[in-house]
Design a protein around this motif. Structure first.
Motif, PDB file in Angstrom:
ATOM      1  N   LEU A 210      -9.620 -53.393 -38.605  1.00 22.85           N
ATOM      2  CA  LEU A 210     -10.597 -52.355 -38.921  1.00 22.85           C
ATOM      3  C   LEU A 210     -11.189 -52.556 -40.306  1.00 22.85           C
ATOM      4  O   LEU A 210     -12.392 -52.368 -40.515  1.00 22.85           O
ATOM      5  N   VAL A 211     -10.355 -52.945 -41.266  1.00 21.20           N
ATOM      6  CA  VAL A 211     -10.864 -53.235 -42.606  1.00 21.20           C
ATOM      7  C   VAL A 211     -11.836 -54.397 -42.563  1.00 21.20           C
ATOM      8  O   VAL A 211     -12.902 -54.381 -43.180  1.00 21.20           O
ATOM      9  N   LYS A 212     -11.484 -55.431 -41.812  1.00 18.13           N
ATOM     10  CA  LYS A 212     -12.348 -56.607 -41.690  1.00 18.13           C
ATOM     11  C   LYS A 212     -13.702 -56.244 -41.090  1.00 18.13           C
ATOM     12  O   LYS A 212     -14.737 -56.773 -41.509  1.00 18.13           O
ATOM     13  N   TRP A 213     -13.707 -55.332 -40.134  1.00 20.04           N
ATOM     14  CA  TRP A 213     -14.945 -54.988 -39.439  1.00 20.04           C
ATOM     15  C   TRP A 213     -15.749 -53.902 -40.148  1.00 20.04           C
ATOM     16  O   TRP A 213     -16.873 -53.607 -39.732  1.00 20.04           O
ATOM     17  N   GLY A 214     -15.190 -53.283 -41.203  1.00 21.52           N
ATOM     18  CA  GLY A 214     -16.007 -52.356 -41.983  1.00 21.52           C
ATOM     19  C   GLY A 214     -15.524 -50.933 -42.045  1.00 21.52           C
ATOM     20  O   GLY A 214     -16.334 -50.006 -42.172  1.00 21.52           O
ATOM     21  N   SER A 215     -14.204 -50.689 -41.980  1.00 22.60           N
ATOM     22  CA  SER A 215     -13.693 -49.322 -42.108  1.00 22.60           C
ATOM     23  C   SER A 215     -13.936 -48.796 -43.524  1.00 22.60           C
ATOM     24  O   SER A 215     -14.165 -49.559 -44.466  1.00 22.60           O
ATOM     25  N   ASN A 216     -13.848 -47.480 -43.665  1.00 22.46           N
ATOM     26  CA  ASN A 216     -14.102 -46.828 -44.960  1.00 22.46           C
ATOM     27  C   ASN A 216     -12.789 -46.715 -45.732  1.00 22.46           C
ATOM     28  O   ASN A 216     -12.129 -45.680 -45.724  1.00 22.46           O
ATOM     29  N   LEU A 217     -12.419 -47.784 -46.405  1.00 21.60           N
ATOM     30  CA  LEU A 217     -11.209 -47.826 -47.233  1.00 21.60           C
ATOM     31  C   LEU A 217     -11.649 -47.728 -48.696  1.00 21.60           C
ATOM     32  O   LEU A 217     -12.384 -48.594 -49.178  1.00 21.60           O
ATOM     33  N   PRO A 218     -11.243 -46.671 -49.420  1.00 19.26           N
ATOM     34  CA  PRO A 218     -11.766 -46.443 -50.766  1.00 19.26           C
ATOM     35  C   PRO A 218     -11.679 -47.640 -51.709  1.00 19.26           C
ATOM     36  O   PRO A 218     -12.599 -47.885 -52.487  1.00 19.26           O
ATOM     37  N   ARG A 219     -10.589 -48.395 -51.657  1.00 18.68           N
ATOM     38  CA  ARG A 219     -10.479 -49.535 -52.581  1.00 18.68           C
ATOM     39  C   ARG A 219     -11.510 -50.615 -52.266  1.00 18.68           C
ATOM     40  O   ARG A 219     -11.857 -51.422 -53.139  1.00 18.68           O
ATOM     41  N   LYS A 220     -12.015 -50.626 -51.041  1.00 19.03           N
ATOM     42  CA  LYS A 220     -13.081 -51.549 -50.672  1.00 19.03           C
ATOM     43  C   LYS A 220     -14.453 -50.918 -50.904  1.00 19.03           C
ATOM     44  O   LYS A 220     -15.341 -51.520 -51.506  1.00 19.03           O
ATOM     45  N   THR A 221     -14.605 -49.687 -50.416  1.00 20.51           N
ATOM     46  CA  THR A 221     -15.901 -49.017 -50.500  1.00 20.51           C
ATOM     47  C   THR A 221     -16.299 -48.755 -51.952  1.00 20.51           C
ATOM     48  O   THR A 221     -17.398 -49.115 -52.388  1.00 20.51           O
ATOM     49  N   LEU A 222     -15.403 -48.131 -52.690  1.00 24.30           N
ATOM     50  CA  LEU A 222     -15.693 -47.778 -54.077  1.00 24.30           C
ATOM     51  C   LEU A 222     -15.247 -48.866 -55.041  1.00 24.30           C
ATOM     52  O   LEU A 222     -16.017 -49.276 -55.921  1.00 24.30           O
ATOM     53  N   TRP A 228     -21.763 -50.152 -47.860  1.00 22.76           N
ATOM     54  CA  TRP A 228     -22.167 -50.193 -46.471  1.00 22.76           C
ATOM     55  C   TRP A 228     -21.061 -49.696 -45.541  1.00 22.76           C
ATOM     56  O   TRP A 228     -21.316 -49.301 -44.404  1.00 22.76           O
ATOM     57  N   ARG A 229     -19.819 -49.673 -46.018  1.00 26.81           N
ATOM     58  CA  ARG A 229     -18.701 -49.203 -45.204  1.00 26.81           C
ATOM     59  C   ARG A 229     -18.811 -47.720 -44.869  1.00 26.81           C
ATOM     60  O   ARG A 229     -18.216 -47.260 -43.883  1.00 26.81           O
ATOM     61  N   LEU A 230     -19.540 -46.951 -45.681  1.00 26.19           N
ATOM     62  CA  LEU A 230     -19.736 -45.538 -45.381  1.00 26.19           C
ATOM     63  C   LEU A 230     -20.401 -45.353 -44.025  1.00 26.19           C
ATOM     64  O   LEU A 230     -20.139 -44.373 -43.316  1.00 26.19           O
ATOM     65  N   HIS A 290      -4.520 -39.550 -51.638  1.00 23.30           N
ATOM     66  CA  HIS A 290      -4.006 -40.082 -50.378  1.00 23.30           C
ATOM     67  C   HIS A 290      -5.166 -40.703 -49.600  1.00 23.30           C
ATOM     68  O   HIS A 290      -5.606 -40.154 -48.588  1.00 23.30           O
ATOM     69  N   PRO A 291      -5.688 -41.826 -50.082  1.00 24.65           N
ATOM     70  CA  PRO A 291      -6.824 -42.450 -49.391  1.00 24.65           C
ATOM     71  C   PRO A 291      -6.423 -42.910 -47.990  1.00 24.65           C
ATOM     72  O   PRO A 291      -5.286 -43.311 -47.749  1.00 24.65           O
ATOM     73  N   VAL A 292      -7.365 -42.822 -47.065  1.00 24.00           N
ATOM     74  CA  VAL A 292      -7.104 -43.212 -45.688  1.00 24.00           C
ATOM     75  C   VAL A 292      -8.070 -44.314 -45.279  1.00 24.00           C
ATOM     76  O   VAL A 292      -9.139 -44.486 -45.874  1.00 24.00           O
ATOM     77  N   ASN A 293      -7.666 -45.056 -44.271  1.00 24.48           N
ATOM     78  CA  ASN A 293      -8.506 -46.101 -43.683  1.00 24.48           C
ATOM     79  C   ASN A 293      -9.327 -45.433 -42.585  1.00 24.48           C
ATOM     80  O   ASN A 293      -8.949 -45.416 -41.421  1.00 24.48           O
ATOM     81  N   SER A 294     -10.463 -44.857 -42.956  1.00 24.17           N
ATOM     82  CA  SER A 294     -11.198 -43.945 -42.087  1.00 24.17           C
ATOM     83  C   SER A 294     -12.159 -44.687 -41.161  1.00 24.17           C
ATOM     84  O   SER A 294     -12.934 -45.539 -41.609  1.00 24.17           O
ATOM     85  N   VAL A 295     -12.118 -44.326 -39.869  1.00 26.97           N
ATOM     86  CA  VAL A 295     -13.055 -44.855 -38.879  1.00 26.97           C
ATOM     87  C   VAL A 295     -13.382 -43.744 -37.886  1.00 26.97           C
ATOM     88  O   VAL A 295     -12.658 -42.763 -37.763  1.00 26.97           O
ATOM     89  N   GLY A 296     -14.478 -43.905 -37.167  1.00 28.26           N
ATOM     90  CA  GLY A 296     -14.810 -42.982 -36.093  1.00 28.26           C
ATOM     91  C   GLY A 296     -16.183 -42.354 -36.235  1.00 28.26           C
ATOM     92  O   GLY A 296     -16.694 -42.182 -37.352  1.00 28.26           O
ATOM     93  N   ALA A 297     -16.764 -42.003 -35.096  1.00 25.11           N
ATOM     94  CA  ALA A 297     -18.101 -41.405 -35.064  1.00 25.11           C
ATOM     95  C   ALA A 297     -18.072 -39.890 -35.215  1.00 25.11           C
ATOM     96  O   ALA A 297     -19.124 -39.258 -35.207  1.00 25.11           O
ATOM     97  N   SER A 298     -16.886 -39.303 -35.368  1.00 24.54           N
ATOM     98  CA  SER A 298     -16.804 -37.842 -35.356  1.00 24.54           C
ATOM     99  C   SER A 298     -17.530 -37.200 -36.537  1.00 24.54           C
ATOM    100  O   SER A 298     -18.080 -36.100 -36.401  1.00 24.54           O
ATOM    101  N   GLY A 299     -17.554 -37.853 -37.701  1.00 26.24           N
ATOM    102  CA  GLY A 299     -18.304 -37.292 -38.822  1.00 26.24           C
ATOM    103  C   GLY A 299     -19.779 -37.185 -38.503  1.00 26.24           C
ATOM    104  O   GLY A 299     -20.426 -36.166 -38.788  1.00 26.24           O
ATOM    105  N   ALA A 300     -20.342 -38.237 -37.891  1.00 28.93           N
ATOM    106  CA  ALA A 300     -21.753 -38.204 -37.492  1.00 28.93           C
ATOM    107  C   ALA A 300     -21.983 -37.176 -36.392  1.00 28.93           C
ATOM    108  O   ALA A 300     -23.030 -36.510 -36.361  1.00 28.93           O
ATOM    109  N   ILE A 301     -21.018 -37.023 -35.483  1.00 36.39           N
ATOM    110  CA  ILE A 301     -21.163 -36.049 -34.401  1.00 36.39           C
ATOM    111  C   ILE A 301     -21.155 -34.630 -34.952  1.00 36.39           C
ATOM    112  O   ILE A 301     -21.970 -33.787 -34.555  1.00 36.39           O
ATOM    113  N   PHE A 302     -20.249 -34.345 -35.891  1.00 39.07           N
ATOM    114  CA  PHE A 302     -20.278 -33.040 -36.553  1.00 39.07           C
ATOM    115  C   PHE A 302     -21.606 -32.852 -37.275  1.00 39.07           C
ATOM    116  O   PHE A 302     -22.124 -31.738 -37.368  1.00 39.07           O
TER     117      PHE A 302
END
Length: 384
Positions: A210-222, A228-230, A290-302
């Protein structure tokens, strides 16, 4: 030819105990039943299901003079019964569309003034969205993108088809392309023989992928500036269940929201909401440490739900008051339940949900349009 299920004024029907997508009845009937229409009375016959007991045959007699507001929706028939306890809604499914129309024609045609107004406003609303957005191409594109990416990640985990995921020398050669396709086909046949289509991947392997494919991991994103991971994280899912639940809600809610906003504006709403969900998740992870390795379309759906609330809250949106009440009454409880459940279930990224909801609400105000149709079209259709 479609069978209407009718015999001498008796129609074969199916009753339901209720639900978001099924007509309900106040008699607790469920399963197969009958509707018998006579000159003065209507008999509703079926079985009431009781806990730890056998179903009980029931028959309810309704006076025709008390039946009002008959309407159909595909195979479903719904009408109201006026009684000493107020208005009761009775609904069921007929044997087909023709049977539903036949039942409606045999029942009284009287309507209450409130129903006539509400029915007229719903018709106007559907005419308006039919005029502006008769189709929903963005929803189908989003469904294909999310499902397709999940499938490609699964292919990678299975260890075949790897040339599909990075450019290799020789791809301009037809022979090379055929060789890659043959390798992929052989892998598919092996999986079919083993009957192992969707085995769970080890958590560590899945997280790394998931990290390789573009998950939202703070140490990578920020930390590494990979902003672009956002957005990319909104197209990734950690399991087949995760994907299936999100795609079901996206398909159910997204079709109406796309038709209200229009396809281009809806695409902008979805992308902005996805970014907002990613920001919400990342910021909460930093604040809570407590950073998380965040993935999923639910944020966009909300977010598209937030955009819908922003749209119908505008004074001159072109959404009639009846439809505004309908949408708030159906979407509001769903929204509150899922946000509340997100606080209780430990593995839910509720910060992404709330971030997407807020971003969608703000974007909804910026991207909203008026659904009022041009005067010449309204005059030709007899609407306003």
């Amino acid at each position: 030819m479609q069978d209407s299920g009718k015999a001498d004024g008796v129609f074969e029907v199916r009753f339901y105990r209720g639900g978001a997508n099924w007509p309900s009845n106040p008699f607790r009937l469920q399963g197969r039943g009958q509707l018998a229409i006579e000159p003065d009375f209507v008999y509703v016959r079926g079985s009431s299901h009781r806990s730890f007991r056998f179903p009980k045959k029931e028959e309810e007699r309704l006076r025709k003079v008390d039946i009002v507001n008959v309407r159909t929706a595909g195979e479903d028939v719904i009408f109201d019964v006026v009684g000493v306890q107020g208005m009761q809604e009775v609904g069921f499914s007929a044997a087909g569309r023709d049977a539903a129309k036949a039942i409606a024609a045999a029942l009284p045609s009287r309507c209450t003034p409130e129903f006539e107004v509400a029915h007229a406003e719903r018709e106007v609303f559907h005419d308006r969205i039919d005029y502006w957005s008769p189709s929903t191409p963005v929803i189908w594109t989003l469904l294909a993108a999310n499902i397709g990416i999940f499938f490609l990640m699964w292919l990678e985990r299975k260890g075949f088809g790897m040339p599909w995921f990075r450019p290799l020398p020789g791809w301009d050669s037809l022979a090379a392309v055929q060789a890659h396709l043959q390798l992929w086909q052989q892998g598919i046949h092996k999986l079919i023989a083993a009957r192992q289509w969707w085995p769970d991947a080890p958590p560590a392997l899945l997280a790394e992928q998931l990290v390789k494919w573009g998950s939202n991991l703070p140490r990578k994103t920020l930390g590494e500036g990979q902003w672009w991971r956002l957005l990319s994280s909104a197209f990734l899912h950690g399991s087949l269940l995760h994907l299936g639940m999100n795609m079901l809600v996206l398909w159910q809610a997204g079709q109406l929201v796309e038709r209200i906003f229009g396809s281009l504006r809806f695409a902008g709403l979805y992308l902005l909401a996805g970014i907002g969900g990613g920001l919400g998740s990342m910021l909460w992870g930093l604040v809570s440490q407590h950073p998380v390795n965040s993935v999923g379309a639910s944020g966009a759906i909300f977010g598209i739900i937030g955009g819908l609330f922003a749209f119908i809250g505008r004074e001159h949106s072109g959404v009639p008051p009846t439809v505004v009440r309908d949408l708030r009454g159906s979407v509001g409880p769903f929204l509150l339940f899922n946000i509340g459940a997100g606080f209780l279930y430990p593995h839910t990224d509720n910060a992404a949900h709330i971030g997407g909801l807020v971003a969608g609400w703000l974007a909804g105000h910026l991207l909203a349009r008026s659904l009022h149709v041009p005067a010449q079209h309204a005059a030709s259709q007899g609407t306003s």
